[in-house]
Design an enzyme around this catalytic site. Structure first.
Site, PDB file in Angstrom:
ATOM      1  N   THR A   1       0.817  -1.203   0.000  1.00  0.00           N
ATOM      2  CA  THR A   1       0.000   0.000   0.000  1.00  0.00           C
ATOM      3  C   THR A   1       0.854   1.258   0.000  1.00  0.00           C
ATOM      4  OG1 THR A   1      -1.569   1.276   1.362  1.00  0.00           O
ATOM      5  CG2 THR A   1      -0.105  -0.210   2.523  1.00  0.00           C
ATOM      6  N   ASP A   2       0.264   2.365  -0.492  1.00  0.00           N
ATOM      7  CA  ASP A   2       0.960   3.647  -0.418  1.00  0.00           C
ATOM      8  C   ASP A   2       1.018   4.205   0.996  1.00  0.00           C
ATOM      9  OD1 ASP A   2      -1.733   4.310  -0.153  1.00  0.00           O
ATOM     10  OD2 ASP A   2      -1.737   5.816  -1.745  1.00  0.00           O
ATOM     11  N   GLU A   3       0.229   3.649   1.916  1.00  0.00           N
ATOM     12  CA  GLU A   3       0.187   4.179   3.279  1.00  0.00           C
ATOM     13  C   GLU A   3       1.497   3.985   4.031  1.00  0.00           C
ATOM     14  OE1 GLU A   3      -3.380   3.735   5.575  1.00  0.00           O
ATOM     15  OE2 GLU A   3      -4.536   3.160   3.805  1.00  0.00           O
TER      16      GLU A   3
ATOM     17  N   TYR B   1      -1.931  -0.339  10.998  1.00  0.00           N
ATOM     18  CA  TYR B   1      -2.050  -1.025   9.709  1.00  0.00           C
ATOM     19  C   TYR B   1      -0.844  -0.737   8.818  1.00  0.00           C
ATOM     20  CZ  TYR B   1      -3.198  -1.433   4.766  1.00  0.00           C
ATOM     21  OH  TYR B   1      -3.144  -1.691   3.420  1.00  0.00           O
TER      22      TYR B   1
ATOM     23  N   LYS C   1       2.215  -3.221   7.403  1.00  0.00           N
ATOM     24  CA  LYS C   1       2.512  -3.423   5.986  1.00  0.00           C
ATOM     25  C   LYS C   1       3.940  -2.992   5.664  1.00  0.00           C
ATOM     26  CE  LYS C   1       0.378  -4.694   3.033  1.00  0.00           C
ATOM     27  NZ  LYS C   1       0.274  -6.082   2.473  1.00  0.00           N
TER      28      LYS C   1
END
Length: 352
Positions: free
Chosen positions: A133-135, A159, A163
């Site tokens: 993810t870009d997060e 989260y 990741k």
């Protein structure tokens, strides 16, 4: 065959359906734990397709993963399996660490052992594709340039931290063991079969059920939106042509503030399924207290994947969101099966 983990979830399920649309496609072993967001109804059309082998299980189960690899001899693994909802990670981070970190570690170790025993030709062809993810990159200000693959990792939620940890493990397995990996970091996905705790499906279903449309804070949090079928096509390109050890950002080039997204959905519903009182669904918008650590802006620079692999999205946000709203209007049976009592309890707890 290929092994797909998390293939009954939103993105994984769409990928499995998209992959097997091709009558000549390789078969898929689909390993999914079937947590609250895993839904076999998404895969109903594949029930009698011998190319789809579903296994109910956990990527953290060493014995199971080892057996599947030995029995089916996949030429690639695509790892979608993850706990992915930021709000849930704030309330219960342990499951995110267990699945996203320890689960990925177990999958890597089982896959590395399997890969080590392959003959030279199969060993050279094998790929481990990690979907992220870009997060993991953290938050951007309004004026910051979009995330590239060289941005430092600055995760701000349990989260995204979990990741980020999984991404680091994948990178380390390539540099330490020579294990053949590629990683993709995507922006916010939307489209069919999306579990209705995320913004877009939540707003669609709440609107249709005359409920409030909850918007965190001032609604000006900006995300880059990627239609899920575009994400699936990008993954196929990276799996086929991506350079080992590399990371590719996958984005839709569609930066939108949350409030703009919600107003767009309301306008589409006003046209496709007007309220009985002829008022706009936008009247149901309600602002609620912002969540802790809410990142202000994400934006993906997807230039590398276009430059090196020739991929770019085919859907604009306008075309993709219309398709998405129409899909939810056309699939009440799938929706009814998903909206369980436990889901309603979660929404009430989160947004009251």
């Amino acid at each position: 065959m290929i092994l797909v983990t998390g293939g009954a979830g939103f993105i994984g399920g769409n990928f499995v359906l998209d992959w097997l649309k091709d009558p000549n496609a390789e078969g898929i072993i689909n390993l999914d734990k079937l947590t609250y967001a895993g839904n076999l109804a998404t895969l109903e059309s594949l029930k009698n397709d011998p190319r789809h082998v579903f296994i109910h299980g956990d990527i953290g189960d060493q014995a199971l993963v080892t057996t599947l690899l030995k029995e089916h001899q996949p030429r690639a693994i695509i790892n979608f399996a993850a706990e992915s909802h930021v709000d849930r990670s704030i309330h219960g981070p342990a499951e995110f660490v267990q699945t996203n970190v320890m689960g990925t570690f177990n999958l890597l170790e089982c896959a590395r052992s399997y890969w080590n025993d392959l003959d030279l030709e199969k060993k050279a062809a094998f790929r481990f594709h990690h979907v992220s993810t870009d997060e993991v990159y953290g938050s951007l200000s309004k004026s910051d340039p979009a995330f590239t693959e060289t941005n430092p990792y600055e995760p701000n939620s349990p989260y995204s931290a979990s990741k980020a940890a999984s991404d680091h493990l994948v990178r380390a397995w390539f540099h330490t063991y020579g294990f053949p990996v590629v990683t993709t970091n995507c922006s916010n996905n939307y489209g069919p079969y999306h579990f209705p705790e995320k913004l877009i499906p939540l707003v669609i279903l709440n609107a249709l059920n005359s409920k409030q449309l909850p918007i965190y804070g001032d609604g000006q949090q900006v995300r880059d939106w990627l239609f899920v079928s575009d994400h699936c096509s990008a993954i196929r390109e990276v799996l086929a042509k991506g350079k080992l050890g590399e990371t590719y950002n996958i984005g839709g080039w569609n930066e939108k503030a949350n409030l703009e997204v919600v107003n767009t959905i309301c306008s589409i519903l006003d046209e496709l399924k007007p309220r009985a009182d002829k008022k706009s669904y936008a009247e149901q918008i309600t602002f609620v207290k912002d969540r802790p650590g809410h990142d202000r802006r994400y934006a993906i620079d997807a230039s590398k994947i276009k430059r090196e692999l020739g991929w770019k999205p085919t859907e604009t946000f306008d075309s993709g969101i219309k398709k998405t709203v129409q899909w939810y209007l056309d699939n009440p049976v799938w929706i009814e099966g998903v909206v369980s009592g436990s889901y309603r309890d979660w929404v009430q707890q989160q947004y009251n």
